[in-house]
Design a protein around this motif. Structure first.
Motif, PDB file in Angstrom:
ATOM      1  N   LYS A 107     -11.083 -11.987 111.697  1.00 14.56           N
ATOM      2  CA  LYS A 107      -9.690 -12.178 112.100  1.00 14.56           C
ATOM      3  C   LYS A 107      -8.834 -11.919 110.865  1.00 14.56           C
ATOM      4  O   LYS A 107      -8.943 -12.636 109.870  1.00 14.56           O
ATOM      5  CB  LYS A 107      -9.488 -13.605 112.615  1.00 14.56           C
ATOM      6  N   GLY A 108      -8.015 -10.872 110.910  1.00 18.16           N
ATOM      7  CA  GLY A 108      -7.202 -10.540 109.743  1.00 18.16           C
ATOM      8  C   GLY A 108      -7.483  -9.131 109.271  1.00 18.16           C
ATOM      9  O   GLY A 108      -7.735  -8.225 110.068  1.00 18.16           O
ATOM     10  N   CYS A 109      -7.459  -8.955 107.949  1.00 19.50           N
ATOM     11  CA  CYS A 109      -7.553  -7.625 107.342  1.00 19.50           C
ATOM     12  C   CYS A 109      -8.968  -7.345 106.830  1.00 19.50           C
ATOM     13  O   CYS A 109      -9.350  -7.829 105.755  1.00 19.50           O
ATOM     14  CB  CYS A 109      -6.558  -7.513 106.183  1.00 19.50           C
ATOM     15  N   PRO A 110      -9.776  -6.558 107.556  1.00 19.63           N
ATOM     16  CA  PRO A 110     -11.146  -6.296 107.101  1.00 19.63           C
ATOM     17  C   PRO A 110     -11.223  -5.460 105.831  1.00 19.63           C
ATOM     18  O   PRO A 110     -12.260  -5.440 105.162  1.00 19.63           O
ATOM     19  CB  PRO A 110     -11.779  -5.560 108.293  1.00 19.63           C
ATOM     20  N   ILE A 175     -16.226 -18.874 107.415  1.00 17.85           N
ATOM     21  CA  ILE A 175     -16.256 -20.130 108.145  1.00 17.85           C
ATOM     22  C   ILE A 175     -17.601 -20.331 108.848  1.00 17.85           C
ATOM     23  O   ILE A 175     -18.361 -19.381 109.049  1.00 17.85           O
ATOM     24  CB  ILE A 175     -15.099 -20.218 109.160  1.00 17.85           C
ATOM     25  N   GLY A 176     -17.879 -21.588 109.206  1.00 13.43           N
ATOM     26  CA  GLY A 176     -19.143 -21.938 109.842  1.00 13.43           C
ATOM     27  C   GLY A 176     -19.024 -22.190 111.333  1.00 13.43           C
ATOM     28  O   GLY A 176     -19.911 -22.810 111.924  1.00 13.43           O
ATOM     29  N   THR A 177     -17.936 -21.716 111.949  1.00 14.72           N
ATOM     30  CA  THR A 177     -17.736 -21.805 113.392  1.00 14.72           C
ATOM     31  C   THR A 177     -17.468 -20.409 113.929  1.00 14.72           C
ATOM     32  O   THR A 177     -17.436 -19.438 113.172  1.00 14.72           O
ATOM     33  CB  THR A 177     -16.524 -22.694 113.728  1.00 14.72           C
ATOM     34  N   GLY A 178     -17.242 -20.324 115.240  1.00  9.03           N
ATOM     35  CA  GLY A 178     -16.767 -19.067 115.781  1.00  9.03           C
ATOM     36  C   GLY A 178     -15.400 -18.732 115.227  1.00  9.03           C
ATOM     37  O   GLY A 178     -14.668 -19.623 114.770  1.00  9.03           O
ATOM     38  N   PRO A 179     -14.991 -17.473 115.257  1.00 10.00           N
ATOM     39  CA  PRO A 179     -13.719 -17.067 114.648  1.00 10.00           C
ATOM     40  C   PRO A 179     -12.502 -17.581 115.399  1.00 10.00           C
ATOM     41  O   PRO A 179     -11.378 -17.459 114.904  1.00 10.00           O
ATOM     42  CB  PRO A 179     -13.781 -15.532 114.700  1.00 10.00           C
ATOM     43  N   SER A 202     -16.706 -14.710 110.062  1.00 11.90           N
ATOM     44  CA  SER A 202     -17.772 -15.572 110.573  1.00 11.90           C
ATOM     45  C   SER A 202     -18.925 -14.718 111.064  1.00 11.90           C
ATOM     46  O   SER A 202     -18.714 -13.607 111.566  1.00 11.90           O
ATOM     47  CB  SER A 202     -17.259 -16.461 111.707  1.00 11.90           C
ATOM     48  N   GLU A 203     -20.137 -15.230 110.924  1.00 13.19           N
ATOM     49  CA  GLU A 203     -21.283 -14.575 111.560  1.00 13.19           C
ATOM     50  C   GLU A 203     -21.558 -15.173 112.931  1.00 13.19           C
ATOM     51  O   GLU A 203     -22.477 -14.735 113.627  1.00 13.19           O
ATOM     52  CB  GLU A 203     -22.529 -14.704 110.679  1.00 13.19           C
ATOM     53  N   GLY A 213     -25.823 -27.339 110.519  1.00 18.08           N
ATOM     54  CA  GLY A 213     -26.673 -26.334 109.881  1.00 18.08           C
ATOM     55  C   GLY A 213     -25.995 -25.013 109.612  1.00 18.08           C
ATOM     56  O   GLY A 213     -26.491 -24.203 108.816  1.00 18.08           O
ATOM     57  N   ASN A 214     -24.846 -24.771 110.257  1.00 12.58           N
ATOM     58  CA  ASN A 214     -24.162 -23.485 110.074  1.00 12.58           C
ATOM     59  C   ASN A 214     -23.535 -23.337 108.697  1.00 12.58           C
ATOM     60  O   ASN A 214     -23.397 -22.216 108.187  1.00 12.58           O
ATOM     61  CB  ASN A 214     -23.068 -23.311 111.130  1.00 12.58           C
ATOM     62  N   PHE A 215     -23.133 -24.460 108.094  1.00  9.01           N
ATOM     63  CA  PHE A 215     -22.352 -24.368 106.854  1.00  9.01           C
ATOM     64  C   PHE A 215     -23.207 -24.004 105.645  1.00  9.01           C
ATOM     65  O   PHE A 215     -22.816 -23.123 104.870  1.00  9.01           O
ATOM     66  CB  PHE A 215     -21.559 -25.658 106.652  1.00  9.01           C
ATOM     67  N   PRO A 216     -24.389 -24.617 105.451  1.00  9.73           N
ATOM     68  CA  PRO A 216     -25.237 -24.121 104.355  1.00  9.73           C
ATOM     69  C   PRO A 216     -25.649 -22.666 104.553  1.00  9.73           C
ATOM     70  O   PRO A 216     -25.749 -21.909 103.586  1.00  9.73           O
ATOM     71  CB  PRO A 216     -26.454 -25.054 104.419  1.00  9.73           C
ATOM     72  N   LYS A 217     -25.861 -22.265 105.817  1.00  5.21           N
ATOM     73  CA  LYS A 217     -26.278 -20.893 106.085  1.00  5.21           C
ATOM     74  C   LYS A 217     -25.195 -19.894 105.723  1.00  5.21           C
ATOM     75  O   LYS A 217     -25.476 -18.800 105.196  1.00  5.21           O
ATOM     76  CB  LYS A 217     -26.663 -20.760 107.562  1.00  5.21           C
ATOM     77  N   ARG A 218     -23.930 -20.248 105.982  1.00  7.56           N
ATOM     78  CA  ARG A 218     -22.846 -19.293 105.694  1.00  7.56           C
ATOM     79  C   ARG A 218     -22.613 -19.112 104.195  1.00  7.56           C
ATOM     80  O   ARG A 218     -21.915 -18.181 103.776  1.00  7.56           O
ATOM     81  CB  ARG A 218     -21.549 -19.709 106.405  1.00  7.56           C
ATOM     82  N   ASN A 219     -23.173 -20.010 103.353  1.00  7.51           N
ATOM     83  CA  ASN A 219     -22.950 -19.907 101.906  1.00  7.51           C
ATOM     84  C   ASN A 219     -23.469 -18.585 101.347  1.00  7.51           C
ATOM     85  O   ASN A 219     -22.930 -18.059 100.370  1.00  7.51           O
ATOM     86  CB  ASN A 219     -23.606 -21.078 101.182  1.00  7.51           C
ATOM     87  N   ARG A 220     -24.537 -18.039 101.964  1.00  7.79           N
ATOM     88  CA  ARG A 220     -25.074 -16.768 101.450  1.00  7.79           C
ATOM     89  C   ARG A 220     -24.083 -15.636 101.665  1.00  7.79           C
ATOM     90  O   ARG A 220     -24.102 -14.629 100.939  1.00  7.79           O
ATOM     91  CB  ARG A 220     -26.409 -16.452 102.137  1.00  7.79           C
ATOM     92  N   ILE A 221     -23.191 -15.788 102.668  1.00  7.92           N
ATOM     93  CA  ILE A 221     -22.170 -14.769 102.910  1.00  7.92           C
ATOM     94  C   ILE A 221     -21.058 -14.898 101.877  1.00  7.92           C
ATOM     95  O   ILE A 221     -20.527 -13.904 101.385  1.00  7.92           O
ATOM     96  CB  ILE A 221     -21.615 -14.884 104.341  1.00  7.92           C
ATOM     97  N   ILE A 222     -20.693 -16.139 101.527  1.00 10.57           N
ATOM     98  CA  ILE A 222     -19.667 -16.356 100.506  1.00 10.57           C
ATOM     99  C   ILE A 222     -20.069 -15.656  99.213  1.00 10.57           C
ATOM    100  O   ILE A 222     -19.290 -14.900  98.619  1.00 10.57           O
ATOM    101  CB  ILE A 222     -19.439 -17.851 100.281  1.00 10.57           C
TER     102      ILE A 222
END
Length: 373
Positions: A107-110, A175-179, A202-203, A213-222
């Motif tokens: 959501k926003g500018c890719p 983010i760790g939720t849906g967009p 978001s993935e 469990g979504n939040f530690p997983k998203r750290n690899r994307i950060i």
């Protein structure tokens, strides 16, 4: 991406037993999700276990079909995009990590995902000084042309996004939720500002709630989106340390801001420094190190914002700030150093607290707040 292509990607993403490491291997072998699903069982068996091959051969579930329809409706809104691994626009740095997400919901500018970026992370329960440091570093590094990546959490993350939004580099929130959802709800206004002037990533597909469990997983994307990670404040047991260690495993630079040896929120940064993170105390230190990083994309300009003029202070204020130093200090210790009565000291501390130059800590302690350039 056509509706049929999106349906194939989402079906692959939701196939039981095919995770973020297996799916890229299949894509490398077959070229596309459609080709994977068209392959016969014997060909799939060369790359998958029998159970995985059977799962691939199953038709899309009713839930997946409903989710594809919901995603297509979400994509009808301006600024809503889905990027697939290996397709145009998917960020190269993220694609190179061992377990890249198959789909990114944006959501926003890719376009922000293609430029040089630095991640800034830290404690959700950050001190006033920690949040001031995060904001100042993010503002200066954004001014220099870096996109600031963080996780939209309270504390350091929110301060980093705020600082980055002030300048041209702008910011990316992973983010760790849906967009389509905002978590934490307190950051709704910030979420909307980032969606307008930065990028939400978001993935997880639309409607995904904030599962722990979504939040530690998203750290690899950060860390995966950035050339380096700066840890501002972190306790000894902190999710920020996970992000930093993932960054090191991904070949990224890791930076840490040191703090007082008495501050619990400095323990994690000191641990990272002992493990090899680069100690930094200015945005210029980060820019200098990133100029040598092959992942930075281009050399960021070391142009920094001018410092704001400091408010005039009295001699009494100066003496009290000098007594405070830069470590947490109890009121009784301060009273012994500066003299006067407890009431007078309390008044002076309150005035400095209101001015933003002193922070009141738990346990009756006080700490000086330094506004970093």
């Amino acid at each position: 991406m056509s509706p049929a292509q999106l349906a194939a990607w989402m079906r692959l993403e939701r196939t039981h037993g095919v995770g973020p490491r297996t799916a890229p291997a299949l894509l490398a072998a077959f070229g596309s999700p459609e080709a994977i699903f068209a392959a016969d069982h014997d060909l799939l068996a060369a790359y998958l276990s029998p159970a995985q091959a059977r799962a691939i051969r199953q038709p899309a579930s009713a839930d997946t079909v409903r989710l594809v329809d919901a995603t297509l409706r979400w994509m009808e809104h301006p600024g809503h995009t889905v990027l697939a691994l290996g397709q145009p626009g998917y960020p190269d740095l993220l694609a190179a990590i061992p377990d890249p997400p198959l789909l990114l919901y944006i959501k926003g500018c890719p376009d922000l995902l293609a430029g040089p970026a630095l991640a800034i992370v830290g404690s959700r329960n950050a001190s006033t000084q920690g949040k001031a440091n995060a904001l100042a570093f993010a503002e200066a590094l954004s001014w220099a042309g870096l996109a600031i990546v963080s996780g939209l959490a309270l504390g350091v993350d929110a301060a980093a996004h705020e600082g980055a939004l002030k300048e041209a580099g702008s910011t990316v929130a992973v983010i760790g939720t849906g967009p389509d959802l905002v978590y934490p709800a307190r950051n709704r206004a910030l979420f909307e500002r980032i969606a307008a002037d930065g990028c939400i990533v978001s993935e997880y597909p639309v409607g995904t709630p904030p599962l722990p469990g979504n939040f530690p997983k998203r750290n690899r994307i950060i860390s995966g989106l950035a050339a380096g990670v700066l840890v501002v404040e972190a306790a000894a047991q902190s999710g920020s340390l996970i992000t930093a260690r993932q960054a090191a495993e991904q070949g990224r630079d890791v930076f840490a801001i040191p703090g007082s040896i008495h501050a619990a929120l400095s323990k994690g940064c000191h641990l990272l420094i002992r493990e090899g993170a680069k100690l930094v105390d200015s945005a210029g230190d980060v820019l200098e190190a990133m100029a040598w990083s092959p992942l930075a994309g281009r050399r960021p300009s070391p142009r920094l914002p001018a410092a704001e003029p400091e408010a005039a202070s009295s001699a009494e204020d100066d003496s009290l700030l000098a007594a405070l130093g830069h470590d947490p200090v109890e009121a009784d210790t301060l009273l012994a150093l500066v003299g006067g009565t407890p009431g007078e000291l309390s008044t002076r501390l309150l005035l400095l607290e209101l001015a933003g130059t002193v922070e009141r800590l738990p346990g009756g302690q006080f700490q000086r707040v330094v506004r970093t350039e």
